[in-house]
Every structure is written in structure tokens, then in C-alpha cells.
Design an enzyme around this catalytic site. Structure first.
Site, PDB file in Angstrom:
ATOM      1  CG  HIS A 190       9.628   1.238  -7.083  1.00 34.21           C
ATOM      2  ND1 HIS A 190      10.035   0.427  -6.041  1.00 34.21           N
ATOM      3  CD2 HIS A 190      10.125   2.460  -6.809  1.00 34.21           C
ATOM      4  CE1 HIS A 190      10.731   1.143  -5.174  1.00 34.21           C
ATOM      5  NE2 HIS A 190      10.809   2.380  -5.613  1.00 34.21           N
ATOM      6  CG  HIS A 235      12.963   5.678  -8.351  1.00 36.22           C
ATOM      7  ND1 HIS A 235      14.153   5.147  -7.908  1.00 36.22           N
ATOM      8  CD2 HIS A 235      12.057   5.382  -7.373  1.00 36.22           C
ATOM      9  CE1 HIS A 235      13.967   4.571  -6.726  1.00 36.22           C
ATOM     10  NE2 HIS A 235      12.702   4.681  -6.390  1.00 36.22           N
ATOM     11  CG  HIS A 237      10.408   7.734  -0.217  1.00 37.26           C
ATOM     12  ND1 HIS A 237      11.340   7.636   0.797  1.00 37.26           N
ATOM     13  CD2 HIS A 237      10.756   6.801  -1.149  1.00 37.26           C
ATOM     14  CE1 HIS A 237      12.204   6.676   0.499  1.00 37.26           C
ATOM     15  NE2 HIS A 237      11.873   6.149  -0.677  1.00 37.26           N
ATOM     16  CG  ASP A 284      13.864   8.097  -4.307  1.00 37.69           C
ATOM     17  OD1 ASP A 284      14.385   9.169  -4.659  1.00 37.69           O
ATOM     18  OD2 ASP A 284      14.511   7.052  -4.086  1.00 37.69           O
ATOM     19  CG  ASP A 285       9.169   5.611  -4.328  1.00 36.88           C
ATOM     20  OD1 ASP A 285      10.119   5.379  -5.104  1.00 36.88           O
ATOM     21  OD2 ASP A 285       9.007   5.005  -3.260  1.00 36.88           O
ATOM     22  CE1 TYR A 331      11.556  -1.668  -2.838  1.00 36.70           C
ATOM     23  CE2 TYR A 331      12.173  -2.579  -4.978  1.00 36.70           C
ATOM     24  CZ  TYR A 331      11.204  -2.236  -4.056  1.00 36.70           C
ATOM     25  OH  TYR A 331       9.882  -2.467  -4.343  1.00 36.70           O
TER      26      TYR A 331
HETATM   27 ZN   LIG Z   1      11.663   3.986  -4.669  1.00 33.01          ZN
END
Ligand SMILES: [Zn+2]
Length: 298
Positions: free
Chosen positions: A164, A160, A251, A108-109, A201
Site C-alpha cells: 500500500h 491493490h 474498505h 479495499d485493503d 489512494y
Molecule cells: Zn487502499
């Protein structure tokens, strides 16, 4: 070597080259080991009579249906389904070893300019695939090439959100915009939009999922890599919590995570796992994915 011998040698070399070239070109379908299977990884696909997209469809197949793979060329599989023999586009099918366990690593991210290349190098080295849940605002002219590399390695692109945020605090129009702006950026560099999504989240409700309009992928193995930032801990955590059908959350913006991926892949391979994308995992397990529904494992 006299002149005549040298002439004969050159002649025989030329004959060998000329005669083997067409033979190799004709034998373009390479045999596939007997324990390999195929699963349809698109919503609908067809078994074709010939290796051409427009040739007659012998049978239609749904997501997750299984086939026997007899041979493969660059773009096509030669396949068997019951009594039907024909051809399928490689891009419609995931080939997997039926004797192995399967797991989806997810990151992620990202994209992260310094960290994501390290993750991709490790995946490539170990012939593994993963799914990247991207943040739209991080996709720009300097990180765009990373998306291209991800796609080239057979990795899956997930959405995603754009910035965020906690989506449960936003209205439907703002949620839609979070996903559509990210998809626009993804398309700019890969030519495609995301196939799956993950809320920031993991926080969602019915109206968020309705507005997002994609299969919502959460996880069954939460590594907490963002909290501990410890390569050794992450490697042993994934090693002891891996399960067949699991989805692992990590991540790719932390160097401590990027540094762990090579060992994670090696350990899982030793334990008999193949690392596949989320959509491939669902297909291998014969499950379907629907927009607006949440999945934790397959
Ligand atoms: Zn995230």
C-alpha cells in the site's frame, strides 16, 4: 392394510422412483425467465454446437456482447444469438436481469481476518457479488481461506499493491514488483491472478499504469467510510448516491463498514439494483476494459 395392498404400494413407490430418476437427469437444462440476458465477461468466447469445450465453435463473441439465455445446467447455458443457437460455458457469461439497474460494490485493503467474513456473510445472504482489492502483504495462511470464499461466492479479485505505498513515488521496477508479488499470493489461494487493479489512494500516472499492466478501476461513489467509521452514515450515503453503472468505494477492514453491508444490499435490491463485480458491470454495459486505462464507472 393387508399384505397384498402393502405389496402393491411398495411396488408402485419403487416404480415411481425408478421412472422419475432418468427423466430428471435428462431435463438438466432449467428454463430461465424471459427478462434475463447474458453478456460475455471474458475477452473472447465461443458459442458451441454441443455442451463440450472442444465441440465445434458456431460463432466467436467478444467481451460485452449480449446473448439470450434459454436454459441453464450446472456448467452450461443454452443460448441464442441472432439465428445461432448453441451452448456457452457459464464461466464466460454473466447472467443479469435487463429490467434492473446494476452497480459494483468494491472493498479495499483486505483481507481482514475479523471483518471480511462479516462482509462475505452479508453478500451471501443477499445473493450479491462484490470486488475485493487486496493488499498482498495481508494474504497469508490465516487469511487465505477468505480469498477462497470470495471466489466461491462469485466475487472478483482485484490487486491493490503489496504494501500500500504511494506508487507515484516509486520506479517502474518497484511498481511491477508491488503488483506481481500480490498476484503470486492471490494465485496461491485462488489458482488465478487478479483481473483488475486499483492503486493505493487512487494515485497514479502513465508510468505507474504502464508498469501495473491491468485495467485500473477507481470509483464514482466515494463513501469515505474509513474517515467516518459510522455504519448508519455509510448505509444512508450509499442509498442516496447509488446510480446505475456506479462503482462504490468501501474498505472491508473496518467493522463499521462490515456491519453496514447487509443493509446496503437490502436497500439497493429494494431500489431495483443487482450487485455485480466490476468486470461483470463492464460486460453488462457493453464496455471494454484495457490494461493501463482508468475507469470510474460503466
Ligand atoms: Zn487502499
Amino acid at each position: 392394510m393387508n399384505k397384498k395392498k402393502r405389496y402393491l404400494l411398495i411396488l408402485s413407490l419403487m416404480l415411481t422412483v425408478c421412472c422419475t430418476l432418468p427423466v430428471n437427469a435428462a431435463a438438466r437444462f432449467k428454463k430461465v425467465p424471459a427478462d434475463m440476458r447474458g453478456a460475455v465477461k471474458v475477452s473472447s468466447a465461443a458459442i458451441r454446437e454441443k455442451k463440450a469445450g472442444r465441440s465445434r465453435a458456431l460463432q466467436k463473441l467478444r467481451f460485452g456482447e449480449k446473448i439470450r439465455i434459454l436454459g441453464q445446467s450446472e456448467k452450461w447455458y443454452e443460448i441464442k444469438k441472432g439465428s445461432v443457437k448453441g451452448y456457452m460455458k457459464k464461466s464466460d457469461v454473466v447472467m443479469y436481469n435487463k429490467e434492473k439497474k446494476h452497480i459494483a460494490l468494491t472493498f479495499d485493503d483486505g483481507p481482514g481476518l475479523k471483518t471480511t467474513p462479516k462482509v462475505l456473510n452479508a453478500l451471501k445472504k443477499n445473493k450479491c457479488r462484490a470486488t475485493f482489492f487486496l493488499v498482498g502483504s495481508s494474504i497469508n495462511s490465516s487469511t487465505g481461506n477468505l480469498l477462497k470464499r470470495e471466489a466461491k461466492l462469485g466475487c472478483e479479485t482485484g490487486n491493490h499493491s503489496y504494501s500500500h505505498p504511494l506508487l507515484t513515488g516509486l520506479g517502474s521496477a518497484a511498481v511491477r514488483s508491488q503488483f506481481s508479488r500480490t498476484n503470486k499470493n492471490i494465485k496461491k489461494y485462488t489458482g488465478r491472478t487478479a483481473t483488475v487493479c486499483r492503486t493505493p489512494y487512487g494515485s497514479s500516472n502513465g508510468s505507474v499504469l504502464g508498469a501495473a499492466g491491468c485495467p485500473h478501476i477507481l470509483w464514482s461513489v466515494d463513501t469515505l467510510d474509513w474517515k467516518y467509521r459510522n455504519t448508519g452514515r455509510l448505509i444512508s450515503y450509499v442509498n442516496s448516491n447509488a446510480r446505475d453503472g456506479a462503482i462504490v468505494l468501501m474498505h472491508d477492514i473496518h467493522m463499521s463498514t462490515a456491519n453496514a453491508v447487509d443493509s446496503i444490499c437490502k436497500n439497493l435490491k429494494k431500489k431495483g439494483y443487482e450487485m455485480v463485480t466490476v468486470t461483470e458491470l463492464a460486460a453488462i454495459k457493453g464496455k471494454t476494459m484495457r490494461a493501463g486505462r482508468t475507469y470510474y464507472s460503466f
